[in-house]
Design an enzyme around this catalytic site. Structure first.
Site, PDB file in Angstrom:
ATOM      1  N   GLU A   1      50.037  -6.622 -46.281  1.00  0.00           N
ATOM      2  CA  GLU A   1      48.688  -6.537 -45.649  1.00  0.00           C
ATOM      3  C   GLU A   1      48.618  -7.102 -44.258  1.00  0.00           C
ATOM      4  O   GLU A   1      48.150  -6.539 -43.177  1.00  0.00           O
ATOM      5  CB  GLU A   1      47.526  -7.270 -46.393  1.00  0.00           C
TER       6      GLU A   1
ATOM      7  N   GLU B   1      60.847  -9.559 -46.925  1.00  0.00           N
ATOM      8  CA  GLU B   1      61.091 -10.928 -47.440  1.00  0.00           C
ATOM      9  C   GLU B   1      62.367 -11.377 -46.430  1.00  0.00           C
ATOM     10  O   GLU B   1      62.786 -10.632 -45.683  1.00  0.00           O
ATOM     11  CB  GLU B   1      61.430 -10.715 -48.668  1.00  0.00           C
TER      12      GLU B   1
HETATM   13  N1  THU Z   1      52.832  -9.887 -51.548  1.00  0.00           N
HETATM   14  C1  THU Z   1      52.393  -8.859 -50.573  1.00  0.00           C
HETATM   15  O1  THU Z   1      53.179  -8.322 -49.900  1.00  0.00           O
HETATM   16  N2  THU Z   1      51.003  -8.831 -50.628  1.00  0.00           N
HETATM   17  C2  THU Z   1      50.229  -9.453 -51.672  1.00  0.00           C
HETATM   18  O2  THU Z   1      48.954  -9.276 -51.689  1.00  0.00           O
HETATM   19  C3  THU Z   1      51.121 -10.222 -52.743  1.00  0.00           C
HETATM   20  C4  THU Z   1      52.169 -10.695 -52.392  1.00  0.00           C
HETATM   21  C5  THU Z   1      54.617  -9.877 -51.498  1.00  0.00           C
HETATM   22  C6  THU Z   1      55.179 -11.241 -50.840  1.00  0.00           C
HETATM   23  C7  THU Z   1      56.402 -11.432 -51.560  1.00  0.00           C
HETATM   24  O3  THU Z   1      57.199 -10.515 -50.882  1.00  0.00           O
HETATM   25  C8  THU Z   1      56.197 -10.624 -53.011  1.00  0.00           C
HETATM   26  O4  THU Z   1      54.912  -9.712 -52.514  1.00  0.00           O
HETATM   27  C9  THU Z   1      56.136 -11.456 -54.193  1.00  0.00           C
HETATM   28  O5  THU Z   1      55.066 -12.419 -54.081  1.00  0.00           O
END
Ligand code: THU
Length: 145
Positions: A55, A44
């Site tokens: 992913e 993030e």
């Molecule tokens: N996120 C992922 O890494 N993969 C997903 O399939 C859904 C969401 C992350 C993005 C963000 O850092 C956090 O999860 C909340 O949305």
């Protein structure tokens, strides 16, 4: 490779999740056609939009090391303070990245939990009528599928 081993690799990658803003930690493990596995976590950012999903981290690591052919991805995610008990389904942007490199009829998306139970989907189920870029390509380079 067995689904449960791929889920285990995703759980291990999730440990490295950098998710101080959402508190939602995700891990992914991408199985290449040659049997190698690339893992990723979500990363993030204080400005929010630069955030990268687990992913895409896995896909970009693999593609940046010359891999173009993939069989499956395992994904685990949930609140960082506990082990994932519910399924974490990939966001639309990640589905589109999968579409670029994977055959939608063949590529498996494995949604796992901490107890190694899972549900599995084909990419074509998660992204019906996905945009494959037909007619967009300008260079002579073939798409991998
Ligand atoms: N996120 C992922 O890494 N993969 C997903 O399939 C859904 C969401 C992350 C993005 C963000 O850092 C956090 O999860 C909340 O949305």
């Amino acid at each position: 490779m067995e689904h449960k081993k791929l889920i285990q690799a995703a759980l291990e990658a999730r440990i490295f999740s950098y998710s101080p803003y959402s508190g939602f930690a995700v891990g992914a493990a991408l199985l290449c056609e040659d049997g190698s596995v690339y893992t990723g976590c979500n990363i993030e950012n204080a400005a929010f939009t630069p955030t990268n999903c687990a992913e895409r981290t896995a896909f970009f690591k693999a593609v940046s090391e010359g891999k173009r052919r993939f069989k499956a991805v395992a994904i685990v995610g949930g609140p960082a303070e506990k082990e994932p008990e519910t399924l974490c389904s990939p966001c639309g942007v990640c589905r589109q990245v999968m579409m670029e490199f994977c055959c939608p009829q063949d590529f498996l998306v494995i949604l796992g939990r901490a107890d190694l139970s899972f549900e599995e989907y084909r990419l074509c189920e998660l992204l019906p009528l996905g945009f494959a870029g037909d007619g967009v390509k300008k260079s002579g380079e073939d798409k991998p599928v």
